[in-house]
Design an enzyme around this catalytic site. Structure first.
Site, PDB file in Angstrom:
ATOM      1  N   ASP A 109       0.870  -1.179   0.000  1.00  0.00           N
ATOM      2  CA  ASP A 109       0.000   0.000   0.000  1.00  0.00           C
ATOM      3  C   ASP A 109       0.912   1.237   0.000  1.00  0.00           C
ATOM      4  O   ASP A 109       1.404   1.643  -1.063  1.00  0.00           O
ATOM      5  CB  ASP A 109      -0.875  -0.098   1.254  1.00  0.00           C
ATOM      6  CG  ASP A 109      -2.086   0.801   1.222  1.00  0.00           C
ATOM      7  OD1 ASP A 109      -1.903   2.011   1.012  1.00  0.00           O
ATOM      8  OD2 ASP A 109      -3.210   0.320   1.415  1.00  0.00           O
ATOM      9  N   LYS A 137      -0.879  -1.462  -4.774  1.00  0.00           N
ATOM     10  CA  LYS A 137      -1.706  -0.257  -4.861  1.00  0.00           C
ATOM     11  C   LYS A 137      -0.769   0.936  -5.122  1.00  0.00           C
ATOM     12  O   LYS A 137      -0.464   1.714  -4.225  1.00  0.00           O
ATOM     13  CB  LYS A 137      -2.444  -0.071  -3.537  1.00  0.00           C
ATOM     14  CG  LYS A 137      -3.612   0.871  -3.583  1.00  0.00           C
ATOM     15  CD  LYS A 137      -4.092   1.206  -2.172  1.00  0.00           C
ATOM     16  CE  LYS A 137      -4.890   0.124  -1.533  1.00  0.00           C
ATOM     17  NZ  LYS A 137      -5.410   0.560  -0.191  1.00  0.00           N
ATOM     18  N   PHE A 158      -9.980   0.687   0.075  1.00  0.00           N
ATOM     19  CA  PHE A 158      -9.668  -0.257   1.146  1.00  0.00           C
ATOM     20  C   PHE A 158     -10.130  -1.655   0.747  1.00  0.00           C
ATOM     21  O   PHE A 158     -11.316  -1.932   0.641  1.00  0.00           O
ATOM     22  CB  PHE A 158     -10.305   0.173   2.473  1.00  0.00           C
ATOM     23  CG  PHE A 158      -9.594  -0.427   3.649  1.00  0.00           C
ATOM     24  CD1 PHE A 158      -8.533   0.241   4.251  1.00  0.00           C
ATOM     25  CD2 PHE A 158      -9.944  -1.684   4.114  1.00  0.00           C
ATOM     26  CE1 PHE A 158      -7.847  -0.331   5.316  1.00  0.00           C
ATOM     27  CE2 PHE A 158      -9.259  -2.263   5.180  1.00  0.00           C
ATOM     28  CZ  PHE A 158      -8.214  -1.588   5.785  1.00  0.00           C
TER      29      PHE A 158
HETATM   30  C1  PRP Z   1      -1.268  -4.694   6.060  1.00  0.00           C
HETATM   31  C2  PRP Z   1      -0.863  -5.634   4.945  1.00  0.00           C
HETATM   32  C3  PRP Z   1       0.560  -5.236   4.653  1.00  0.00           C
HETATM   33  C4  PRP Z   1       0.587  -3.760   4.973  1.00  0.00           C
HETATM   34  C5  PRP Z   1       0.551  -2.944   3.709  1.00  0.00           C
HETATM   35  O1  PRP Z   1      -0.836  -5.200   7.279  1.00  0.00           O
HETATM   36  O2  PRP Z   1      -0.979  -6.971   5.347  1.00  0.00           O
HETATM   37  O3  PRP Z   1       1.470  -5.934   5.466  1.00  0.00           O
HETATM   38  O4  PRP Z   1      -0.582  -3.488   5.774  1.00  0.00           O
HETATM   39  O5  PRP Z   1       0.479  -1.568   3.997  1.00  0.00           O
HETATM   40  P1  PRP Z   1       1.674  -0.542   3.798  1.00  0.00           P
HETATM   41  O6  PRP Z   1       2.278  -0.807   2.448  1.00  0.00           O
HETATM   42  O7  PRP Z   1       0.993   0.800   3.854  1.00  0.00           O
HETATM   43  O8  PRP Z   1       2.653  -0.714   4.925  1.00  0.00           O
HETATM   44  P2  PRP Z   1      -1.460  -4.745   8.689  1.00  0.00           P
HETATM   45  O9  PRP Z   1      -0.570  -3.722   9.334  1.00  0.00           O
HETATM   46  O10 PRP Z   1      -2.888  -4.347   8.507  1.00  0.00           O
HETATM   47  O11 PRP Z   1      -1.341  -6.079   9.534  1.00  0.00           O
HETATM   48  P3  PRP Z   1      -2.006  -7.522   9.217  1.00  0.00           P
HETATM   49  O12 PRP Z   1      -1.316  -8.072   7.987  1.00  0.00           O
HETATM   50  O13 PRP Z   1      -1.703  -8.308  10.439  1.00  0.00           O
HETATM   51  O14 PRP Z   1      -3.484  -7.306   8.985  1.00  0.00           O
END
Ligand code: PRP
Length: 181
Positions: A109, A137, A158
């Site tokens: 992301d 993304k 989202f």
């Molecule tokens: C989410 C997803 C990625 C990260 C991407 O993890 O699984 O690891 O966010 O976002 P970024 O590129 O903006 O860092 P999250 O922190 O929600 O933890 P989870 O995987 O345990 O749900």
């Protein structure tokens, strides 16, 4: 018969379970070709970024035909919010020196999580480190990250399902969709 999910009413469909399965098979074939020199003595090490990537990794692993082993790293930055907290908590117990690493993510992301995980793992001197993400993304990117393998490019919305949550919900949906705001 496909199971029905009561929690899917607030979600706009994006990729079906069948589309995901087909794309993952393609990625698995590509990885198997690219790391064809892997052996049981020197296997490819898949490092799965928990929690979101656990379902993707389980399906991807079963499409890879070269010797590979699996380990896990826990990285979290979103907590119960829809935007990144800006702080990534990383927990692991990995030994990776000299190994070919494939980092398996569900979504890139802002890029913060994978950038920080990559930086930490590189200090441990792997032979190589490649990123495989199911979703990318690019419109949301704040930290430069280039994945070697990408399943789908997604809009700046989202996304939930297939392992990806909002506030720990929706991980069990077999497909991917946009959570209505
Ligand atoms: C989410 C997803 C990625 C990260 C991407 O993890 O699984 O690891 O966010 O976002 P970024 O590129 O903006 O860092 P999250 O922190 O929600 O933890 P989870 O995987 O345990 O749900």
């Amino acid at each position: 018969m496909a199971k029905e999910h009561k929690q899917s009413s607030a979600i706009t469909p994006l990729f079906s379970a069948e589309a995901i399965e087909n794309r993952i098979r393609e990625i698995g074939t590509e990885i198997s070709l690219d790391f064809a020199s892997a052996t049981t003595e020197s296997p490819l090490l898949l490092i799965v970024v928990l929690k979101g990537a656990f379902i993707f990794a389980a399906d991807l692993l079963r499409t890879i035909t070269i010797p590979c082993i699996v380990d896990f790293i826990h990285a979290s930055s979103y907590g119960s919010r829809k935007i990144s907290s800006g702080n990534v908590t990383i927990k692991h117990n990995l030994a990776i020196e000299g190994r070919d690493i494939l980092l398996v993510e569900d979504i890139v992301d802002t890029g913060l999580t994978i950038q920080q995980v990559t930086a930490e793992l590189m200090t441990m001197k792997p032979a190589s480190l490649s990123i495989c993400t199911l979703l990318d993304k690019p419109e949301a990117r704040k930290h430069p990250v280039v994945a070697r393998y990408t399943g789908f490019i997604v809009p700046n919305a989202f996304i939930v399902g297939y392992g990806i949550d909002f506030n720990e919900q929706y991980r069990g949906l077999p497909s991917l969709g946009v959570l209505d705001s």
